[in-house]
Design an enzyme around this catalytic site. Structure first.
Site, PDB file in Angstrom:
ATOM      1  N   ASP A   1      41.425  44.707  41.090  1.00  0.00           N
ATOM      2  CA  ASP A   1      40.575  45.777  40.607  1.00  0.00           C
ATOM      3  C   ASP A   1      41.178  46.334  39.315  1.00  0.00           C
ATOM      4  OD1 ASP A   1      38.300  47.582  41.318  1.00  0.00           O
ATOM      5  OD2 ASP A   1      39.878  49.095  41.210  1.00  0.00           O
TER       6      ASP A   1
ATOM      7  N   GLU B   1      39.190  42.156  37.249  1.00  0.00           N
ATOM      8  CA  GLU B   1      38.338  42.832  36.284  1.00  0.00           C
ATOM      9  C   GLU B   1      39.134  43.000  34.998  1.00  0.00           C
ATOM     10  OE1 GLU B   1      35.422  45.878  38.511  1.00  0.00           O
ATOM     11  OE2 GLU B   1      37.506  46.455  38.611  1.00  0.00           O
TER      12      GLU B   1
END
Ligand code: CA
Length: 636
Positions: free
Chosen positions: A323, A352
């Site tokens: 993340d 990400e």
């Protein structure tokens, strides 16, 4: 001596592998890193919550800022905290290395891992998998999978729910198997903060991007959060069930921030060390969640690496999704790759490649999408293909290629080649693009939707609301065909294969089950779309030409057909013994594409997809129906 200084690092970096409790039947030794503490006591409890301590042991100062204490006897099942004094301030904290925790993660637990293994665990093997581009990833939230009544699960919303077979409506694990995905990516399953584990029957929901304890599974997904060993055993049972079904397991990990800032046990243990600071000394907020983890400090980096290795070794986890990976420094990501390679070279890593706000970490050190070229076998999500396929996530009313938005052809072509340089692709300009950033296809995760933002179906409802459902289904199918015939690593959001809806809610991170739960009745209602996804996945897995392992191979083998009409992308891939031709037509009218001379077997058309030929064609003018994909393979 600041935390970032070389002097601090030299004096206080502890490289030992024994942080946390090290247990044998004869004794347990605790070691915690806390160089700024004046005094630490180990506190033991019978329960994970409530009650009074059964004992207090003063810890001794040891090497490199660590404190240690060994206690005789077998302490498996005992709960513990550290009482840390610094000046006049005393805090009771959970060990950052706690391998198990009690209810709500408020105390660590000593665990005998050999007693947490389900039957068959010793024979558990990772399903065969070699190269990242061979993956087909399916992203799912544990609770969403089986909480809906239509799933008919015994263990609704729990780890065990996803191990159940033969459920009504073809729900859960059987569905994953039928679909043929290679990797199940689970939204956070480490211990997160926002669901009260002492109230299992109260309807509560969270995606889980609110980390509390990095090394223990989440209690609300277990049948008994009060016993720290139960969640471990049940999560292992899930991993085992998936491996037996031939599916690898990816954990979504959130090492970029903690749920609490000043109140976090990290901050109470070593104030200021674990989080990055602004120039004024306050918590910086690159995550958009109030703080950000300082991955570039050596003991934070070590904690992250040790945690990942623990999940990979103890739980047989096969991949990790980072993340806000852009908040991690490149050096940490390199160290992660090296450490996990020592466990298993085939562990899949992606994240990400952006942040959730500005960060004091310099741009050139961040593991951003545009910097992942510095990393080996770590991929980033391609927001480029995501937004090109069905419109930008930030502009709700704007469509993309499949809705017939003009001028999207080059953006789709960039996605087809997995964001690598290709002589026939003119990369769009603009901040979000930055050219062929992936450099190699294994750095590019291709997708059209994920848990964030609208589901694909909801986005289509917003952007093509004047169109009948039959047309929106064609758009959905075309989107899937683009993701699954593009180079790189395809990624699917759970339920998009049966037009999953979150009833128009975009950010559903804490919304009730009525928004988030998967309604498995849709699997039957949209059976044709499900079959289309299944056929595309089977075709991709049977067709090495769709998952070329290098940019050079893509440039050598993949050629876009010249003269395609607007709203059409068409390309050939030269295999060793055959060719493939792929056409995407986003127009609301049929188009004609010139098919080169060969004996073609049609594998995908506007309603069906798979490995078995639907019909044969020779070259010449090929009519392609409105809003549809076409794939054929030459037989020689
Ligand atoms: Ca929790």
């Amino acid at each position: 001596m600041t935390f970032d200084s070389t002097a601090f690092r030299k004096r206080f970096h502890y490289s030992g592998r024994d942080l946390g409790p090290t247990r044998t039947a004869a004794r347990t030794r605790f070691r915690v890193w806390a160089p700024t503490a004046d005094e630490i006591h180990l506190v033991l409890y019978k329960q994970g919550l409530g009650g009074t301590p059964v004992g207090l042991w003063r810890m001794q100062k040891s090497a490199q800022g660590t404190w240690t204490r060994a206690i005789e006897g077998d302490w498996a099942g005992i709960y513990y905290t550290y009482r840390v004094r610094r000046g006049a301030e005393t805090h009771e904290v959970v060990d950052p290395y706690a391998p198990a925790v009690g209810s709500n993660g408020l105390r660590g637990m000593v665990v005998d891992f050999s007693k947490t293994n389900p039957p068959g665990w010793a024979r558990d093997r990772r399903p065969a998998f070699r190269h990242p581009t061979e993956a087909v990833i399916y992203e799912l939230h544990v609770r969403d999978a089986t909480i809906h009544p239509s799933a008919g699960a015994k263990h609704k919303g729990l780890f065990l729910g996803l191990t159940e077979r033969g459920l009504p409506n073809g729900a859960g694990l059987d569905h994953l198997r039928e679909l043929g995905v290679t990797h199940l990516h689970l939204l956070p399953v480490f211990d997160f903060a926002s669901v009260d584990e002492t109230k299992p029957h109260k309807p509560q929901y969270n995606w889980g991007y609110d980390p509390l304890n990095y090394n223990a599974p989440e209690g609300s997904y277990s049948t008994n959060a009060a016993d720290g060993a139960v969640r471990i055993r049940e999560f292992k049972r899930l991993v085992l069930a998936l491996h037996r079904a031939g599916i690898r397991v990816v954990m979504d990990v959130v090492y970029n921030h903690t749920y609490h800032g000043a109140e976090s046990h990290f901050h109470k243990l070593v104030p200021g060390y674990y989080h990055r600071q602004n120039a004024d000394g306050g918590f910086s907020n690159g995550s958009g969640c109030g703080n950000e983890i300082a991955s570039d400090r050596s003991m934070v980096r070590k904690m992250i690496v040790d945690s990942l290795v623990h999940w990979a070794r103890e739980y047989h986890i096969d991949g990790f999704r980072f993340d806000l990976m852009g908040l991690h420094d490149l050096e940490t990501m390199k160290e992660i790759r090296r450490a996990l390679d020592r466990v298993d070279h085939s562990i899949l890593l992606y994240g990400e490649g952006w942040t959730g706000g500005d960060s004091p970490l310099p741009w050139n050190k961040r593991a951003m999408k545009t910097n992942v070229r510095a990393l080996d076998r770590i991929a980033a999500f391609s927001d480029n293909i995501r937004d090109a396929i069905k419109g930008p996530v930030m502009e709700h009313a704007k469509g993309g290629f499949v809705q017939g938005e003009p001028g999207m052809e080059e953006a789709i072509k960039a996605g087809v080649v997995a964001q690598v340089a290709h002589p026939q692709v003119a990369y769009p300009k603009g901040d979000d693009w930055r050219g062929p950033w992936a450099v190699e296809p294994w750095r590019c995760v291709s997708y059209d939707s994920c848990h964030d933002n609208h589901t694909l179906w909801d986005k289509l409802a917003l952007t093509a609301k004047d169109q009948p459902e039959t047309v929106r289904l064609r758009m959905n199918a075309l989107a899937a065909a683009i993701v699954l015939t593009s180079q790189g690593i395809p990624f699917l959001h759970a339920g998009e294969e049966f037009a999953r809806t979150k009833k128009g809610v975009e950010n559903s991170y804490n919304k009730p089950d009525s928004i988030n739960a998967i309604d498995w009745r849709r699997k039957k209602k949209f059976a044709e779309l499900v079959a289309y996804y299944r056929g595309l996945i089977a075709l991709r897995r049977a067709t090495p030409e769709f998952r070329l392992s290098s940019a050079d191979a893509i440039r050598k083998r993949l050629t876009f057909l010249p003269g395609a009409p607007s709203g059409v992308v068409a390309f050939l891939i030269a295999g060793d013994r055959r060719h493939l031709v792929v056409v995407y037509n986003a127009n609301r009218a049929p188009v004609t594409v010139h098919l080169p001379e060969a004996n073609w077997s049609v594998l995908v058309d506007d309603t069906r997809a798979g490995v078995r030929p639907l019909r044969r064609l020779v070259g010449g003018p090929l009519p392609v129906p409105p809003i549809s994909a076409f794939v054929a393979s030459s037989s020689s």
